[in-house]
Design an enzyme around this catalytic site. Structure first.
Site, short mmCIF file in Angstrom:
data_model
loop_
_atom_site.label_atom_id
_atom_site.label_comp_id
_atom_site.label_asym_id
_atom_site.label_seq_id
_atom_site.Cartn_x
_atom_site.Cartn_y
_atom_site.Cartn_z
N GLN B 129 -6.38 -26.29 -7.95
CA GLN B 129 -5.77 -25.28 -7.09
C GLN B 129 -6.16 -25.37 -5.62
OE1 GLN B 129 -3.43 -23.46 -8.43
NE2 GLN B 129 -4.01 -22.47 -10.30
N ASP B 130 -7.01 -26.31 -5.24
CA ASP B 130 -7.35 -26.45 -3.82
C ASP B 130 -7.65 -27.92 -3.52
OD1 ASP B 130 -7.76 -25.66 -1.23
OD2 ASP B 130 -9.85 -25.09 -1.53
N LEU B 131 -6.68 -28.75 -3.90
CA LEU B 131 -6.87 -30.19 -3.81
C LEU B 131 -6.53 -30.66 -2.40
CD1 LEU B 131 -7.53 -32.42 -5.90
CD2 LEU B 131 -5.09 -32.80 -6.06
N HIS B 135 -11.62 -32.78 -0.55
CA HIS B 135 -12.15 -32.48 -1.88
C HIS B 135 -12.00 -33.65 -2.85
CE1 HIS B 135 -11.71 -27.90 -1.00
NE2 HIS B 135 -12.80 -28.43 -0.47
N THR B 171 -5.34 -23.89 0.42
CA THR B 171 -5.40 -24.41 1.78
C THR B 171 -3.96 -24.64 2.26
OG1 THR B 171 -7.51 -25.43 1.28
CG2 THR B 171 -6.32 -26.30 3.18
#
Lengths: 250, 459
Positions: B129-131, B135, B171
């Site tokens: 969910q925040d790739l 990261h 993001t």
């Protein structure tokens, strides 16, 4: 330590022995019985004998409304089938068994964990903690960071942040066999589901395993011989509905 | 895992201070370096700070494999909760993206590593969910590792991060349209983010910029980004096809799994390029209006769990012995494949044949003969599949070369993230007695289920 938490056994010997055998295979070292040891089912003496053995070995025990109804009272707050079962159970119990039930406390607190049958808020009122509002009141009534309860007959997990002003409670339906880490910054209220009379549409007996060191909570479901348990209920002349619901889990 | 103590580590000093948490460097008794993570708990911090930290505590305790940081210990002391995390050495995609636009072969190589790691994560029932490129870290050993699971969603655990926030979590540069609307838990949201990362690697910028404004976030629900080839003409049509497929507005129009993305990135020559890959410019206002209208219709698709979505998108590998000329067996294999894919809407099939190198080298050094054998195999694979009439974008063909057929098949299954291998039994021929059974070795060594098919015998 691996703690097995069993709630709402309801004198169902087949379910109780299946869960205890399962828990032993899973490495359970300690036991907690969250009340409603009797009532509904046809094996109160045999179930109490097993639970008393565990009590002698240090198991945690609390009292449920059906345990109380088997001792005295008219059971006017119960539905007719439950009342009939309570009156039947009363005729079966010996004086020693009655003393054992009468000696059960409403709550037990150990290392910041509270064990209760219904709600931590006025445990003797047997409120059903089945939604976030009731869970919030239950959590507000104690400083324990973790509460184990039964009574609702559904596996459920409520949680809320510790931070003042942000204690909104959320509910989560746990997945069988999937370990949940109980994070330290949150307060948790876990409903174990029912050993002897599951009501979530799954007839398999439900109980909880808690790894106290790693703070991992895992709900377990154990298929058991509900047909024998139902046959005994019918043979005892208890209401038919109590036999019927076991195979369907409602 | 949990239960270990901070006393087992020596604190070396601060490592990095982020908005949500602080990182410190630790050393264990063996001299290995680790990171200590503590959330920022002070008053006034974002409410998701602490929930994000808890999410990491919960999710990392459940994850295994080189695609995620190891988490050997977690707990709480008088300063609050803490986590010990593996300090992953290597380069982040963010560092590599500084040189973008990168050549398409490099984009494909990095994208393949990312897709492999993502599939390994989704298989464990977790959506990141925040790739973002920051990261994704490329380990010196070659795999990609994903870090920062503060917004992650595990299909079987309470969604603590989601419960703490009413707005979009993610993001702006990579967030998927459905995440902008607050929907969490769909692994295809990570495929959108992977598409945004590939877009950046291929063009040097993000499809919708990095603005966190409402327009910056919501535009992607209705509008297409400029096609990568409009920004970088060197981007080949197949790569544009792959990237825009990841960036489709509706999750069901993206790849159904990261494994499917990985297969395309590993074999660009087999990507079926359609209008999307050739498109010179983004769709206009008319398309945006149609999407705006479609969004207002009742949801056709149910919310999915990561594991549930993957179960509907099986990757099937069919190993075909092109030397056998056993038509009954070929037909039995086709029937078995039809049955296997009948229930699952998003299946993909790879057909493989194995070419023994001894056939090539001993007879002649010329590459022409080798190509001849290779082509003959490929023709035989296509011939086997023709009666099935499968859509071309769902089937791939590969001729593997190796003396050990079983090892070749198992290796390919691993690379393709195969969920199921289908192969024929060789029967009781003299060849089998001499060579041993390929299928029994594949059964023993495969990373997935294997079905060995026999034709129905007349007697």
């Amino acid at each position: 330590m691996n703690l097995a938490i069993l709630a709402d056994i309801h004198a169902n010997l087949e379910a109780l022995t299946a869960c205890l055998a399962h828990a032993e295979r899973q490495g359970a070292e300690g036991y907690a019985f969250l009340g409603d040891l009797v009532g509904y089912g046809a094996d109160p003496e045999a179930c109490l004998a097993i639970i008393q053995r565990h009590a002698a070995a240090g198991a945690i025990l609390v009292r449920g409304n059906h345990d109380e109804a088997a001792l005295a009272g008219l059971g006017l707050d119960m539905n007719p089938a439950a009342r009939e079962a309570a009156l039947w159970t009363r005729t079966r119990l010996s004086a020693a068994e009655r003393d054992f039930l009468a000696g059960l406390p409403y709550t037990v607190e150990r290392d910041g964990t509270l064990f209760v049958h219904a709600s931590a808020e006025r445990p003797q009122d047997w409120e059903y903690v089945s939604d976030e509002r009731a869970a919030r009141r239950c959590l507000a009534a104690t400083s324990a960071s973790l509460i184990f309860a039964g009574h609702v007959h559904h596996p459920l997990l409520f949680h809320s942040l510790r931070e003042p002003g942000r204690e909104g409670v959320a509910a989560f339906v746990p997945q069988t066999g999937s370990a949940v880490t109980l994070t330290p910054g949150r307060r948790w209220l876990a409903l174990a589901g029912s050993v002897g009379q599951p009501r979530d549409g799954n007839p398999a007996a439900a109980y909880l395993l808690f790894d106290t060191a790693r703070r991992l909570l895992t709900w377990q479901r154990v298929p058991y011989d509900w047909m024998s348990a139902a046959a005994k209920i019918r043979a005892a002349g208890l209401p038919e509905v109590l036999a019927q619901r076991l195979g369907e889990g409602w | 895992m949990t239960g270990a103590s901070l006393a087992d580590y020596r604190l070396l000093g601060p490592f990095r201070a982020g908005a949500m948490a602080e990182l410190f460097e630790l050393e264990d008794a063996d001299g290995q370096r680790w990171l200590l993570k503590r959330p920022r708990l002070a008053f006034g911090n974002h409410p998701a700070c602490y929930a994000g930290f808890e999410t990491e505590q919960m999710v990392l305790a459940r994850l295994t494999g080189p695609q995620v940081p190891r988490c050997p210990a977690q707990g709480e002391d008088e300063q609050g909760p803490w986590l010990v995390l593996e300090r992953i050495p290597g380069t982040s995609l963010e560092e590599l993206a500084a040189a973008a636009p990168l050549p398409s072969t490099e984009v494909a190589r990095l994208g393949l590593l990312l897709a492999d790691a993502l599939h390994a994560l989704h298989r464990q029932n977790v959506v990141h969910q925040d790739l973002t490129p920051a990261h994704v870290i490329l380990r010196p050993e070659g795999q990609a590792a994903l870090i920062d699971f503060g917004l992650a969603r595990h299909g079987d655990l309470p969604d603590l991060a989601g419960a703490e926030s009413t707005g979009p979590l993610g993001t702006p540069a990579v967030i998927a349209p459905e995440q902008v609307l607050g929907r969490r838990g769909d692994p295809r949201s990570d495929l959108y983010a992977a598409g945004a990362i590939l877009y950046r690697l291929a063009t040097g910028r993000y499809p919708f910029g990095t603005a966190a404004s409402a327009w910056g976030l919501h535009r992607r629900r209705w509008f297409d980004p400029p096609p990568p080839r409009a920004l970088n003409p060197a981007c080949p049509p197949w790569l544009q096809e792959v990237i825009l497929r990841c960036l489709a507005v509706r999750p069901e129009r993206r790849y159904a799994s990261a494994a499917q993305l990985a297969v395309d990135l590993a074999h660009p020559e087999q990507v079926v390029v359609g209008e999307r890959g050739q498109r010179p410019r983004a769709g206009g206002l008319g398309l945006a209006l149609r999407r705006w209208w479609a969004e207002r219709q009742p949801e056709a698709s149910q919310a999915v769990k990561p594991a549930g979505q993957l179960a509907r998108a099986p990757q099937v590998l069919v190993a075909i012995d092109t030397q056998s000329h056993d038509e009954a067996l070929a037909e039995a294999l086709r029937l078995a494949l039809r049955r296997l894919i009948a229930l699952d809407p998003h299946w993909r099939v790879t057909c493989v044949g194995v070419l023994e190198p001894s056939l090539l080298t001993e007879q002649e050094e010329s590459g022409e003969l080798a190509r001849g054998f290779h082509t003959a195999q490929l023709v035989a694979l296509h011939h086997w599949a023709r009666p099935l009439a499968l859509p071309p974008e769902r089937i791939r063909f590969h001729v593997l070369t190796g003396g050990d057929a079983a090892a070749c098949i198992v290796d390919q299954a691993r690379r393709d993230h195969a969920d199921h291998i289908l192969m024929g039994a060789r029967g009781s021929s003299a060849l089998r007695r001499f060579l041993g059974s390929v299928s029994s070795r594949v059964v023993a060594e495969a990373p997935c289920s294997v079905t060995v098919v026999r034709p129905l015998s007349g007697g």
